[in-house]
Design a protein around this motif. Structure first.
Motif, PDB file in Angstrom:
ATOM      1  N   LYS A  91     -47.595  14.121 -95.524  1.00 28.97           N
ATOM      2  CA  LYS A  91     -46.380  13.592 -94.913  1.00 28.97           C
ATOM      3  C   LYS A  91     -45.762  14.617 -93.955  1.00 28.97           C
ATOM      4  O   LYS A  91     -45.415  14.291 -92.816  1.00 28.97           O
ATOM      5  N   LEU A  92     -45.650  15.871 -94.412  1.00 29.07           N
ATOM      6  CA  LEU A  92     -45.066  16.904 -93.556  1.00 29.07           C
ATOM      7  C   LEU A  92     -45.938  17.193 -92.338  1.00 29.07           C
ATOM      8  O   LEU A  92     -45.425  17.456 -91.244  1.00 29.07           O
ATOM      9  N   GLU A  93     -47.249  17.128 -92.518  1.00 31.18           N
ATOM     10  CA  GLU A  93     -48.154  17.356 -91.386  1.00 31.18           C
ATOM     11  C   GLU A  93     -48.042  16.239 -90.361  1.00 31.18           C
ATOM     12  O   GLU A  93     -48.121  16.472 -89.159  1.00 31.18           O
ATOM     13  N   THR A  94     -47.843  14.994 -90.819  1.00 26.92           N
ATOM     14  CA  THR A  94     -47.685  13.883 -89.871  1.00 26.92           C
ATOM     15  C   THR A  94     -46.361  13.976 -89.118  1.00 26.92           C
ATOM     16  O   THR A  94     -46.206  13.372 -88.065  1.00 26.92           O
ATOM     17  N   LEU A  95     -45.420  14.760 -89.659  1.00 23.00           N
ATOM     18  CA  LEU A  95     -44.143  14.972 -88.980  1.00 23.00           C
ATOM     19  C   LEU A  95     -44.198  16.158 -88.015  1.00 23.00           C
ATOM     20  O   LEU A  95     -43.197  16.548 -87.440  1.00 23.00           O
ATOM     21  N   GLY A  96     -45.401  16.749 -87.855  1.00 21.17           N
ATOM     22  CA  GLY A  96     -45.580  17.793 -86.855  1.00 21.17           C
ATOM     23  C   GLY A  96     -45.729  19.208 -87.389  1.00 21.17           C
ATOM     24  O   GLY A  96     -45.909  20.136 -86.605  1.00 21.17           O
ATOM     25  N   LEU A  97     -45.639  19.420 -88.698  1.00 19.91           N
ATOM     26  CA  LEU A  97     -45.814  20.759 -89.241  1.00 19.91           C
ATOM     27  C   LEU A  97     -47.298  21.086 -89.365  1.00 19.91           C
ATOM     28  O   LEU A  97     -48.119  20.200 -89.624  1.00 19.91           O
TER      29      LEU A  97
END
Length: 112
Positions: A91-97
């Motif tokens: 989820k955090l990676e899909t938000l750009g992290l």
């Protein structure tokens, strides 16, 4: 971290009516470290006990969390083992992290 070893063995006795006990264990293991947690709640009266073990495992580390409830009374007791879901990283990676930033974000929140 590294090749450190941590062992924790505790027993909490709840002996009086209305007694309450709560153990919350949080740990992060990295490298080839090894952790063993054995929290034990013993209810000897009408009481409430909660044992929860939450862990984050990284690299080649090893964690054993062995929560125990011993109910010597007819009152309700509980035990829980929590797991940090891998979908939080996604989820955090899909938000750009980046994967590293997402991991650091979860670790900071977990240990706060």
């Amino acid at each position: 971290h590294g090749d450190q070893v941590a062992e924790s063995d505790m027993e909490i006795s709840l002996d009086g009516d209305g007694a309450r006990g709560r153990v919350i264990s949080r740990s992060v293991a990295k490298g080839t470290s090894r952790q063993v947690f054995y929290p034990k709640m013993v209810g000897n009266a009408a009481c409430f006990g909660h044992v929860q073990c939450d862990s984050i495992i990284m690299d080649d580390a090893h964690i054993e969390s062995i929560p125990a409830i011993v109910a010597n009374s007819t009152e309700i007791h509980e035990a829980a083992i929590g797991k940090i879901a891998g979908d939080q990283l996604l989820k955090l990676e899909t938000l750009g992290l980046s994967p590293e930033e997402a991991e650091e974000c979860i670790l900071k929140g977990f240990l706060a």
